[in-house]
Write a protein that holds these residues in place. Sequence first.
Motif, PDB file in Angstrom:
ATOM      1  N   CYS A  24       0.847  -1.199   0.000  1.00 44.61           N
ATOM      2  CA  CYS A  24       0.000   0.000   0.000  1.00 44.61           C
ATOM      3  C   CYS A  24       0.881   1.247   0.000  1.00 44.61           C
ATOM      4  O   CYS A  24       1.765   1.384   0.840  1.00 44.61           O
ATOM      5  CB  CYS A  24      -0.909   0.013   1.220  1.00 44.61           C
ATOM      6  N   THR A  34      -0.702   8.274   0.512  1.00 43.99           N
ATOM      7  CA  THR A  34      -1.746   9.226   0.154  1.00 43.99           C
ATOM      8  C   THR A  34      -0.988  10.515  -0.152  1.00 43.99           C
ATOM      9  O   THR A  34      -0.312  11.057   0.729  1.00 43.99           O
ATOM     10  CB  THR A  34      -2.709   9.435   1.349  1.00 43.99           C
ATOM     11  N   GLY A  92       9.180   7.918   8.797  1.00 39.58           N
ATOM     12  CA  GLY A  92       8.340   6.759   9.148  1.00 39.58           C
ATOM     13  C   GLY A  92       7.745   6.142   7.891  1.00 39.58           C
ATOM     14  O   GLY A  92       7.791   4.923   7.691  1.00 39.58           O
ATOM     15  N   ARG A 146       9.989   3.849   5.943  1.00 42.18           N
ATOM     16  CA  ARG A 146      10.352   2.488   6.385  1.00 42.18           C
ATOM     17  C   ARG A 146       9.771   1.412   5.464  1.00 42.18           C
ATOM     18  O   ARG A 146      10.523   0.569   4.964  1.00 42.18           O
ATOM     19  CB  ARG A 146       9.943   2.238   7.837  1.00 42.18           C
ATOM     20  N   GLY A 157       7.038  -2.567  11.577  1.00 42.15           N
ATOM     21  CA  GLY A 157       6.778  -1.813  12.812  1.00 42.15           C
ATOM     22  C   GLY A 157       7.008  -0.322  12.589  1.00 42.15           C
ATOM     23  O   GLY A 157       7.387   0.109  11.499  1.00 42.15           O
ATOM     24  N   MET A 210       5.919   8.217  14.681  1.00 38.16           N
ATOM     25  CA  MET A 210       6.034   9.392  13.820  1.00 38.16           C
ATOM     26  C   MET A 210       4.839   9.387  12.882  1.00 38.16           C
ATOM     27  O   MET A 210       4.545   8.375  12.253  1.00 38.16           O
ATOM     28  CB  MET A 210       7.333   9.316  13.013  1.00 38.16           C
ATOM     29  N   SER A 211       4.121  10.498  12.811  1.00 38.53           N
ATOM     30  CA  SER A 211       2.981  10.535  11.898  1.00 38.53           C
ATOM     31  C   SER A 211       2.649  11.965  11.511  1.00 38.53           C
ATOM     32  O   SER A 211       2.862  12.898  12.289  1.00 38.53           O
ATOM     33  CB  SER A 211       1.791   9.806  12.521  1.00 38.53           C
TER      34      SER A 211
HETATM   35  N1  LIG Z   1       5.969   5.955  11.994  1.00 40.24           N
HETATM   36  C1  LIG Z   1       5.833   5.048  11.037  1.00 40.24           C
HETATM   37  N2  LIG Z   1       6.656   3.990  11.012  1.00 40.24           N
HETATM   38  C2  LIG Z   1       6.561   3.051  10.054  1.00 40.24           C
HETATM   39  N3  LIG Z   1       5.656   3.099   9.055  1.00 40.24           N
HETATM   40  C3  LIG Z   1       4.807   4.140   9.013  1.00 40.24           C
HETATM   41  C4  LIG Z   1       4.856   5.167  10.006  1.00 40.24           C
HETATM   42  N4  LIG Z   1       3.896   6.081   9.724  1.00 40.24           N
HETATM   43  C5  LIG Z   1       3.286   5.658   8.592  1.00 40.24           C
HETATM   44  N5  LIG Z   1       3.822   4.506   8.174  1.00 40.24           N
HETATM   45  C6  LIG Z   1       3.452   3.766   6.962  1.00 40.24           C
HETATM   46  O1  LIG Z   1       3.567   4.671   5.867  1.00 40.24           O
HETATM   47  C7  LIG Z   1       2.532   4.402   4.898  1.00 40.24           C
HETATM   48  C8  LIG Z   1       1.736   5.674   4.651  1.00 40.24           C
HETATM   49  O2  LIG Z   1       1.018   6.016   5.828  1.00 40.24           O
HETATM   50  P1  LIG Z   1       0.204   7.330   6.117  1.00 40.24           P
HETATM   51  O3  LIG Z   1       0.086   8.164   4.887  1.00 40.24           O
HETATM   52  O4  LIG Z   1      -1.027   6.957   6.882  1.00 40.24           O
HETATM   53  O5  LIG Z   1       1.217   8.080   7.130  1.00 40.24           O
HETATM   54  P2  LIG Z   1       0.969   8.861   8.489  1.00 40.24           P
HETATM   55  O6  LIG Z   1       2.103   9.776   8.753  1.00 40.24           O
HETATM   56  O7  LIG Z   1       0.624   7.872   9.559  1.00 40.24           O
HETATM   57  O8  LIG Z   1      -0.247   9.764   8.098  1.00 40.24           O
HETATM   58  P3  LIG Z   1      -1.465  10.174   8.989  1.00 40.24           P
HETATM   59  O9  LIG Z   1      -0.939  10.576  10.353  1.00 40.24           O
HETATM   60  O10 LIG Z   1      -2.018  11.320   8.207  1.00 40.24           O
HETATM   61  O11 LIG Z   1      -2.329   8.948   9.007  1.00 40.24           O
HETATM   62  C9  LIG Z   1       1.737   3.245   5.482  1.00 40.24           C
HETATM   63  O12 LIG Z   1       2.229   2.014   4.974  1.00 40.24           O
HETATM   64  C10 LIG Z   1       2.002   3.338   6.963  1.00 40.24           C
HETATM   65  O13 LIG Z   1       1.850   2.109   7.598  1.00 40.24           O
END
Ligand SMILES: Nc1ncnc2c1ncn2[C@@H]1O[C@H](COP(=O)(O)OP(=O)(O)OP(=O)(O)O)[C@@H](O)[C@H]1O
Length: 465
Positions: A29, A32, A40, A43, A258, A267-268
């Motif tokens: 996947c 977005t 993050g 990874r 993970g 991290m997000s």
């Molecule tokens: N801190 C993280 N560590 C590892 N993988 C991550 C992390 N954050 C997101 N991913 C992965 O990155 C991909 C994109 O995720 P996504 O766009 O939801 O990121 P996000 O920063 O979590 O965004 P949001 O906080 O807006 O949901 C997904 O496969 C998700 O599992």
Amino acid sequence: MALKIYNTMTRAKEEFKPLEPGKVKMYVCGPTVYDYIHIGNARPIIFFDVVRRYLESAGYDVNYVVNFTDVDDKLIKRAAQMGTTVPEVAETFIGKFYEDTEGLGVRKATLNPRVTENIDEIVAFIEGLVSKGYAYENGGDVYFRTTKFAEYGKLSHQNLEELQFGIRVEVDDRKENPQDFVLWKGAKPGEISWASPWGEGRPGWHIECSAMARKYLGETIDIHGGGQDLQFPHHECEIAQSECLTGHPMANYWMHNGYININNEKMSKSLGNGVNVNQLLKTISPQVIRYFMLSAHYRNPLNFSEEAVEQAKNGLARIENCIANLKHRLANATEGEASEEIVHAAAEVQKQFEQKMNDDFNTPDAITAVFELVNAANPYAQQEKVTKRSLELLLEQFEAMDRVLGILAQQEEELLDEEIERLIVERTEARKAKQWARADEIRDLLTEQGILLEDTAQGIRWRRK
Ligand SMILES: Nc1ncnc2c1ncn2[C@@H]1O[C@H](COP(=O)(O)OP(=O)(O)OP(=O)(O)O)[C@@H](O)[C@H]1O
Ligand SMILES: [Zn+2]
């Protein structure tokens, strides 16, 4: 030793058996595309790139699909904030994605399909679910009827009752059950939309992956991957949609990485604690980032910090020093066979490397194998007498492991004078034989290397730019 993969579905390491011998169908996947990617997000991008490289090094032909979610609520919101359109936001951040991933030394996937290019397939998929009674329309939206799929929850190992408990019950009269999820969203006035049997609207998030994985890879695929936050609800919903429509398992191996944490918190983007890859690459080399990323097992959490980056830099420097010394030593090495000791050491390291990678892609232990080679090689860089072939063999072994890990900087080898002259002769002969394509290819290769050709009365002369 055969390759074993930890399968989230069975919670066990299983021997990898592809659907078709010699081939792997893998779907991960993708992002977005409403913002830059952070470390993050990087990874899964780096890790699954390594999985693909390793499978290829083991002789598999890998068909690797990573989608772009180029329409959803976040994109709509971002377009409104930026005073622009959803397609423009998507275009901008798809461009940034390619820039950043290339910067990280990640190879392009075989295909990066976009939601907006697959609306027909998505609509047809939903129609199939509606006609089988797995989905229902209400007020312009279409929902998946989770109570009809008894296996809902099997990936995240929860049953429907537990799920019902865990769900934040939003009052939504349009759903038969709170855990039903949206397949098609009716458009609000002014929103980007497409025509469908249920009126103007756009796809929900989960359905896009079911439709695109099926279209580009088939009803059952070998490996489906993503971050661990995608296990539920995203992958659970993908399974429900795909398996109810086709009657076949969606994927044979479910892999989840993970989190990258920062100050021990995920991290997000939404938490606002993301470190953008784009920014980071201005101060840290991609090799250090990859080394850091691969220094922990992909299923374990990994904390991003200055110390962790420092450690990665130091580890990498030890490998790079060893390689630089070997290269330096090449200049006055002797002719002759490679020493038996080195042939043995290189073969042992390769064996260890493969064993570790075969054990559910244990990259930290695979890096330890690289250090075994450093330890074996270092004395030879100092030795008075060493054959050129011995040194080359050590360097080739470093390269073989790095084709999988990608942690060493690729040095553009300068063409030697003899090679340039040989290429010029080959080009002249190709032209005589009217093999224009080959002749042009050689000219381009020389131009890329900064070699200028001049036609003179005495023949072709060359010089470096
Ligand atoms: N801190 C993280 N560590 C590892 N993988 C991550 C992390 N954050 C997101 N991913 C992965 O990155 C991909 C994109 O995720 P996504 O766009 O939801 O990121 P996000 O920063 O979590 O965004 P949001 O906080 O807006 O949901 C997904 O496969 C998700 O599992
Ligand atoms: Zn998905």
